[in-house]
Design a protein around this motif. Structure first.
Motif, short mmCIF file in Angstrom:
data_model
loop_
_atom_site.label_atom_id
_atom_site.label_comp_id
_atom_site.label_asym_id
_atom_site.label_seq_id
_atom_site.Cartn_x
_atom_site.Cartn_y
_atom_site.Cartn_z
N ILE A 148 0.94 -1.23 -0.01
CA ILE A 148 0.14 -0.12 -0.08
C ILE A 148 1.01 1.25 0.07
O ILE A 148 0.37 2.24 -0.82
CB ILE A 148 -1.02 0.08 1.23
N ALA A 149 1.91 1.40 0.78
CA ALA A 149 2.88 2.39 0.86
C ALA A 149 3.59 2.90 -0.60
O ALA A 149 3.42 3.86 -0.90
CB ALA A 149 3.78 2.04 2.08
N GLU A 150 3.91 1.69 -1.24
CA GLU A 150 4.64 1.92 -2.25
C GLU A 150 3.60 2.37 -3.47
O GLU A 150 3.75 3.26 -4.47
CB GLU A 150 5.32 0.62 -2.73
N ALA A 151 2.52 1.75 -3.26
CA ALA A 151 1.26 2.01 -4.21
C ALA A 151 1.09 3.83 -4.15
O ALA A 151 0.58 4.36 -5.24
CB ALA A 151 -0.03 1.39 -4.14
N ALA A 152 0.97 4.20 -3.12
CA ALA A 152 0.52 5.65 -2.59
C ALA A 152 1.77 6.57 -3.15
O ALA A 152 1.38 7.59 -3.75
CB ALA A 152 0.47 5.63 -1.18
N LEU A 153 2.81 6.19 -3.24
CA LEU A 153 3.98 6.90 -3.59
C LEU A 153 3.91 7.09 -5.21
O LEU A 153 4.03 8.14 -5.92
CB LEU A 153 5.33 6.42 -3.23
N LEU A 154 3.45 5.91 -5.88
CA LEU A 154 3.52 5.84 -7.40
C LEU A 154 2.10 6.45 -7.60
O LEU A 154 2.12 7.26 -8.94
CB LEU A 154 3.42 4.51 -7.69
N ALA A 155 1.29 6.56 -7.19
CA ALA A 155 -0.12 7.21 -7.65
C ALA A 155 -0.03 8.65 -7.76
O ALA A 155 -0.82 9.12 -8.54
CB ALA A 155 -1.39 6.68 -6.52
N ARG A 156 0.89 9.31 -7.01
CA ARG A 156 0.94 10.70 -7.37
C ARG A 156 1.77 11.24 -8.57
O ARG A 156 1.64 12.11 -9.11
CB ARG A 156 1.43 11.31 -6.05
N LEU A 157 2.56 10.35 -8.94
CA LEU A 157 3.53 10.67 -9.98
C LEU A 157 2.98 10.89 -11.40
O LEU A 157 3.37 11.87 -12.10
CB LEU A 157 4.60 9.37 -10.39
#
Length: 222
Positions: A148-157
């Motif tokens: 989830i944490a990694e997904a959250a970082l990628l989602a803003r890119l």
């Protein structure tokens, strides 16, 4: 898979995919990854027909109140159409073509197909085209193993790959990371009491040489 994309445009299949040729199917994408991207990019994705007039009006009101553009009203399908057209000119003709292609995409493909193609074509910074490429470059992981944490970082890119790059602007990326987790909670994809722990425990431990090595390989591919 490339043939399906080529149905829209013979120019869609970018040579950038040759550097990181792995593609993904919808079933390989963890639900929390999809939830993270939809929470920030298009929370009404499953209910609209490609163009979300409510989102457009909402964005217009927010931007008017703030006297600047702080929110967009385009849907994920519209973003995909922009990627397919590969034309950034802001003309009436281009906007019309973009809207037409958006409607055609929604008519021809299921929502799952649209997400699958989107996640294979979206640019996520540092030379990465597609979610599979980004997962490998940012985390040295398979898409199926993203948490989830990694997904959250990628989602803003997708909004601004350089601005929200954890390598170039770590403080901005960190603030955005928490924002995405809060949005996931707001839309019912994550308990509110998990936002802070997930954000605080997240550590970005990939060094710059990984990015440099990846870009070097892309620049010197045969």
């Amino acid at each position: 898979y490339e043939m399906r994309i080529s149905d829209w445009s013979s120019d869609v299949c970018s040579s950038d995919l040759d550097c990181f040729p792995v593609t993904i199917i919808f079933q390989d994408i963890p639900p929390h990854v999809i939830h993270a991207f939809l929470s920030v990019e298009d929370d009404n994705f499953y209910n609209h027909f490609g163009i979300d007039f409510k989102a457009i009006v909402r964005a217009a009101l927010v931007n008017a109140i703030n006297l600047r553009i702080v929110q967009g009203g385009s849907t994920l399908t519209q973003q995909l159409a922009k990627t397919v057209l590969q034309d950034r000119k802001k003309t009436f003709a281009r906007k019309f073509l973009e809207a037409l292609l958006t409607l055609q995409i929604e008519e021809k493909y299921s929502k799952e197909d649209i997400l699958e193609i989107y996640f294979n074509l979206i640019y996520l910074g540092h030379g990465t085209t597609g979610l599979s490429s980004a997962a490998g470059v940012y985390f040295k992981k398979d898409v199926r193993d993203l948490d989830i944490a990694e997904a959250a970082l990628l989602a803003r890119l997708p909004k601004a790959p350089v601005k929200y790059s954890p390598f170039k602007n770590p403080d901005i990326a960190k603030n955005a990371h928490k924002e995405i987790l809060r949005l996931m909670s707001k839309h019912g994809h994550l308990p509110l009491d998990q936002v802070e722990p997930i954000h605080k425990e997240f550590q970005f431990d990939i060094s710059f040489h990984v990015i440099d090595e990846y870009n070097h390989n892309c620049d010197h591919r045969p």
